[in-house]
Design an enzyme around this catalytic site. Structure first.
Site, short mmCIF file in Angstrom:
data_model
loop_
_atom_site.label_atom_id
_atom_site.label_comp_id
_atom_site.label_asym_id
_atom_site.label_seq_id
_atom_site.Cartn_x
_atom_site.Cartn_y
_atom_site.Cartn_z
N HIS A 16 0.86 -1.19 0.00
CA HIS A 16 0.00 0.00 0.00
C HIS A 16 0.89 1.23 0.00
O HIS A 16 1.31 1.71 1.05
CB HIS A 16 -0.93 -0.03 1.22
CG HIS A 16 -2.00 1.02 1.19
ND1 HIS A 16 -3.33 0.74 1.38
CD2 HIS A 16 -1.94 2.36 0.99
CE1 HIS A 16 -4.03 1.86 1.30
NE2 HIS A 16 -3.20 2.87 1.06
N HIS A 18 1.25 4.98 -2.23
CA HIS A 18 0.74 5.88 -3.28
C HIS A 18 1.91 6.55 -3.99
O HIS A 18 2.78 7.15 -3.34
CB HIS A 18 -0.14 6.97 -2.67
CG HIS A 18 -1.42 6.46 -2.08
ND1 HIS A 18 -2.65 6.64 -2.68
CD2 HIS A 18 -1.67 5.75 -0.94
CE1 HIS A 18 -3.60 6.10 -1.92
NE2 HIS A 18 -3.03 5.55 -0.86
N ASP A 20 1.98 9.32 -5.76
CA ASP A 20 2.06 10.77 -5.54
C ASP A 20 2.35 11.13 -4.08
O ASP A 20 2.57 12.30 -3.77
CB ASP A 20 0.79 11.50 -6.04
CG ASP A 20 -0.51 10.93 -5.49
OD1 ASP A 20 -0.51 9.81 -4.94
OD2 ASP A 20 -1.55 11.61 -5.60
N GLY A 174 -9.40 8.56 -1.32
CA GLY A 174 -9.90 9.93 -1.15
C GLY A 174 -10.70 10.06 0.15
O GLY A 174 -10.53 9.27 1.08
N HIS A 201 -10.03 1.45 0.20
CA HIS A 201 -9.72 2.17 1.44
C HIS A 201 -11.01 2.21 2.27
O HIS A 201 -12.00 2.83 1.83
CB HIS A 201 -9.33 3.61 1.15
CG HIS A 201 -7.92 3.82 0.69
ND1 HIS A 201 -7.48 3.46 -0.56
CD2 HIS A 201 -6.85 4.39 1.33
CE1 HIS A 201 -6.20 3.80 -0.67
NE2 HIS A 201 -5.79 4.36 0.44
N GLU A 204 -11.03 3.85 7.68
CA GLU A 204 -9.92 4.76 8.00
C GLU A 204 -10.48 6.06 8.58
O GLU A 204 -10.14 6.44 9.69
CB GLU A 204 -9.10 5.05 6.73
CG GLU A 204 -7.92 6.01 6.95
CD GLU A 204 -7.26 6.47 5.64
OE1 GLU A 204 -7.92 6.47 4.60
OE2 GLU A 204 -6.07 6.85 5.69
#
Ligand SMILES: O=c1[nH]cnc2c1ncn2[C@@H]1O[C@H](CO)[C@@H](O)[C@H]1O
Ligand SMILES: [Zn+2]
Length: 345
Positions: A16, A18, A20, A174, A201, A204
């Site tokens: 996991h 990302h 960016d 997001g 996701h 969270e």
């Protein structure tokens, strides 16, 4: 026994991460220069506060605000290839043997790249990095919660074309608190039709009900974070029975206030209850972390022993989106290294 040196030499995986959220400040400096884009400061250390959350981060939405800064520079083929390549360079520094790199194609189209082109360039960067640094990698294409169904369906369909050619799954990321998973049933029905594995996701920035929705109705076979799964015993039991791995990201989870603090972080109870917990970084540059640091914090905060850390690592191998034969190869490679470190008997 658990020295930093040993922790960094342990073979690891990261499921996991990302793209960016993993860009080095020095790379931002060079990308800005090459692309003629302005920066607020031109010193790599002074750039860090623009890219990284600080102690005061109060929520996931605050955490997510850091991404706008970096994505501006990731709009060209060269930039995407470069940052993908550099992710594997950083992974190799921590003896990470396998990485699943996720990114949201629709966030990288400001200069006219198509969704497929963005995926192609990330795959190419990872191939080059994989050869150079000896790290295996796969891509997870992300649908964004604040994007409409048409944009997300476009991502899923493009991802489908790359299955077996670099893409291993699709995801939903997001602002979880504002966009619950049930809004995305149609999008992930398409990924099921196309046979693309799904991770979501969930749990969270909102409760365990989102984990249920992700698994039962979106077809998730893994869950990103799942920190708040502990709030519902029957949903937790379902996740356990179905052997759905949790991609936990401890440092990020504390920063986004998925739980109020380390004392409430449920990792030990999840392991004791038999959940398939895996340890990951989420966003090395936004969170100021790396995979060695994640294990080091767990050892410090929860007193995990070396065999327990090895168990967490091998859970990651088990949970990887790899064909069985490739998974077996990775497992053998990991076991060989662990036994040469004297950690397997
Ligand atoms: O922990 C997280 N939870 C939810 N969304 C995230 C997290 N980390 C990053 N992103 C979101 O995913 C996008 C594509 O990589 C990022 O731009 C960020 O908005
Ligand atoms: Zn994430």
């Amino acid at each position: 026994m658990l020295t930093q040196d040993l922790l960094s030499r342990l073979p690891k995986v990261d499921l996991h991460l990302h793209l960016d959220g993993s860009v080095k400040p020095e790379t931002i400096l060079e990308l800005a220069l090459n692309q003629g884009l302005e920066l607020p400061v031109y010193d790599k250390d002074e750039l860090i506060p623009h890219m990284r959350v600080n102690e005061e981060c109060g929520s996931l939405t605050e955490y997510l605000s850091k991404f706008d800064f970096t994505t501006r520079f990731l709009q060209s083929a060269e930039a995407l290839e470069r940052v993908a390549y550099e992710v594997l360079e950083q992974s190799a520094e921590h003896n990470c043997k396998y990485v699943e790199v996720r990114f949201a194609p629709q966030l990288h189209r400001h200069q006219g790249l198509t969704v497929e082109e963005t995926i192609h360039h990330v795959v190419e960067g990872l191939k080059r990095g994989g050869r150079q640094f000896g790290v295996r990698a796969g891509v997870i294409a992300i649908c964004m919660r604040n994007h409409d169904a048409a944009s997300n369906l476009e991502v899923v369909r493009a991802a489908g074309k790359f299955v077996g050619k670099g893409v291993v799954a699709v995801d939903l990321a997001g602002d979880e608190a504002s966009y619950p998973p049930e809004f995305f049933r149609e999008v992930f029905a398409e990924s099921r039709r196309l046979g693309i594995p799904v991770t979501i996701h969930a749990g969270e920035a909102a409760g365990a009900g989102n984990v249920y929705e992700a698994v039962a109705n979106l077809g998730a076979v893994r869950i990103g974070h799942g920190v708040r799964l502990k709030e519902n015993a029957s949903i937790l039991a379902m996740v356990k029975d179905r052997r759905i791995p949790l991609e936990m990201c401890p440092i990020s989870n504390i920063q986004t206030k998925a739980v109020p603090g380390w004392e409430a972080y449920p990792i030990r109870e999840y392991l004791e209850q038999g959940l398939l917990v895996t340890i990951n970084t989420d966003n090395p540059s936004v969170s100021g972390t790396n995979i060695t640091k994640e294990y080091s914090v767990l050892a410090d905060r929860f007193g995990f022993t070396t065999p327990e850390l090895v168990k967490l690592i091998m859970n990651g191998v088990e949970a990887a989106f790899l064909e069985e034969s490739d998974k077996l190869l990775l497992k053998r490679e990991m076991e060989n290294e662990l036994s040469s470190l004297g950690l397997l008997n």
